[in-house]
Design a protein around this motif. Structure first.
Motif, PDB file in Angstrom:
ATOM      1  N   TYR B 117      17.536  13.329  27.664  1.00  0.00           N
ATOM      2  CA  TYR B 117      15.976  13.164  28.239  1.00  0.00           C
ATOM      3  C   TYR B 117      15.264  12.263  27.373  1.00  0.00           C
ATOM      4  O   TYR B 117      14.085  11.883  27.674  1.00  0.00           O
ATOM      5  N   LEU B 118      15.463  12.893  25.910  1.00  0.00           N
ATOM      6  CA  LEU B 118      15.219  11.671  24.589  1.00  0.00           C
ATOM      7  C   LEU B 118      15.708  11.610  23.522  1.00  0.00           C
ATOM      8  O   LEU B 118      15.316  10.638  22.893  1.00  0.00           O
ATOM      9  N   ASN B 119      17.195  11.317  23.834  1.00  0.00           N
ATOM     10  CA  ASN B 119      18.153  10.298  23.079  1.00  0.00           C
ATOM     11  C   ASN B 119      17.851  11.182  21.806  1.00  0.00           C
ATOM     12  O   ASN B 119      17.744  10.068  21.192  1.00  0.00           O
ATOM     13  N   GLU B 120      17.667  12.302  21.872  1.00  0.00           N
ATOM     14  CA  GLU B 120      17.907  12.832  20.155  1.00  0.00           C
ATOM     15  C   GLU B 120      18.971  14.205  20.078  1.00  0.00           C
ATOM     16  O   GLU B 120      19.534  15.090  21.187  1.00  0.00           O
ATOM     17  N   PHE B 121      19.297  13.610  18.767  1.00  0.00           N
ATOM     18  CA  PHE B 121      20.502  14.348  18.257  1.00  0.00           C
ATOM     19  C   PHE B 121      20.485  15.643  17.479  1.00  0.00           C
ATOM     20  O   PHE B 121      19.667  15.122  16.111  1.00  0.00           O
ATOM     21  N   TYR B 122      20.597  16.743  17.890  1.00  0.00           N
ATOM     22  CA  TYR B 122      20.399  17.914  16.756  1.00  0.00           C
ATOM     23  C   TYR B 122      21.026  18.584  16.429  1.00  0.00           C
ATOM     24  O   TYR B 122      22.013  18.885  16.862  1.00  0.00           O
ATOM     25  N   TYR B 123      21.636  18.716  15.464  1.00  0.00           N
ATOM     26  CA  TYR B 123      22.346  18.974  13.932  1.00  0.00           C
ATOM     27  C   TYR B 123      22.201  20.380  13.866  1.00  0.00           C
ATOM     28  O   TYR B 123      21.459  20.702  13.113  1.00  0.00           O
ATOM     29  N   LEU B 124      23.324  21.674  14.661  1.00  0.00           N
ATOM     30  CA  LEU B 124      22.755  23.313  15.219  1.00  0.00           C
ATOM     31  C   LEU B 124      23.697  23.860  13.972  1.00  0.00           C
ATOM     32  O   LEU B 124      24.506  23.897  14.166  1.00  0.00           O
TER      33      LEU B 124
END
Ligand SMILES: [Mg+2]
Ligand SMILES: [Mg+2]
Lengths: 176, 176
Positions: B117-124
């Motif tokens: 919904y934010l077009n964000e990628f997070y590297y966990l």
């Protein structure tokens, strides 16, 4: 512990042997190698049973196994050979390209050749394969013969590990 | 070059984006990462057409991607999240165990979380995941919230690469 010799491959496929070896290495904390499943594209499902009722084999697979061995990226393919001659047609150009790119990433790529009629495992380094492959591309024979292989790269037949390919990786790294 | 933002994920799945990223990295000689297909066991074949007419999904898969990045073994899983909260039920214990063992082999394991919904990628990173995982095992919440994440591990939105996870790996290694 029974080895692959005493078991004589009874009811075991090469893939089973390698999979069990991977489990042994994982339990010992020596390697973590993942079998890459044959790519299959499901097309139709039976929703009630969650069965797949129509699917296709994808054309291109890359290698059978990929993983990590004590900080080193590793990939390999296992091939059975029932004769003195190994036809290079058993190896696909896109597989060779994948392994070439893998080695360029400072990984170790190799083939495990199982000479089934002798119960022998051979560790074929990527560079040895490339020697045979280039010979073919230059118009030479489309296979290699068992006599052409390097004595020291037959895997030892002792120890509790079914297919002790880590011995091959060790030697491969030493010979670079 | 169109990025995943301008394309707005139109008709693209997360898997497609990551697969295309892997191709981009491979072409640039920066990484070689293989998608691990969903394991499917074929049961019945139509020999004439080479169709599979009955097959099952295997129960246990491990990770979505595995490969080599400039000498480093890497594995990761991509997960989509459409809310502020990520339920840990989306991650399976045997997957966590696989990644733990992979890190013990000096590999890098991580999750790519796509906040759609934010077009964000997070590297966990694996260790950040383990913080949330242990909290759950100790009776805490069975999820983590977006606000709990580490600002610097959102992937940058520039450059020609669709999902620039190599930036995450670089930072992950720096922070160890
Ligand atoms: Mg094979
Ligand atoms: Mg996934």
């Amino acid at each position: 512990m029974a080895t692959w010799i005493s078991r004589g491959l009874r009811g075991s496929t090469l893939e089973d042997l390698v999979n069990r070896t991977n489990e042994q290495y994982r339990e010992k904390g020596l390697a973590l190698v993942q079998k890459i499943p044959t790519p299959i594209t499901p097309v139709r499902m039976d929703k009630e049973n969650r069965h797949i009722t129509l699917a296709y084999f994808d054309q291109r697979s890359t290698v059978d196994y990929i993983g990590a061995v004590q900080g080193i990226p590793v990939c390999f393919d296992a091939k059975e050979c029932s004769a003195q001659t190994f036809p290079l047609a058993n190896i696909h150009p896109h597989q060779v390209k994948f392994m070439e790119d893998f080695e360029k990433q400072n990984g170790v790529a190799f083939f495990l050749i199982f000479f089934s009629y002798l119960n022998e495992f051979y560790y074929l380094t990527f560079r040895e394969l490339m020697g045979f492959w280039k010979r073919m591309e230059e118009g030479g024979r489309k296979s290699f013969r068992k006599e052409e292989l390097t004595e020291e790269f037959y895997l030892p037949k002792k120890g509790g590990v079914l297919v002790p390919y880590l011995e091959g990786i060790k030697l491969d790294l030493e010979r670079r």
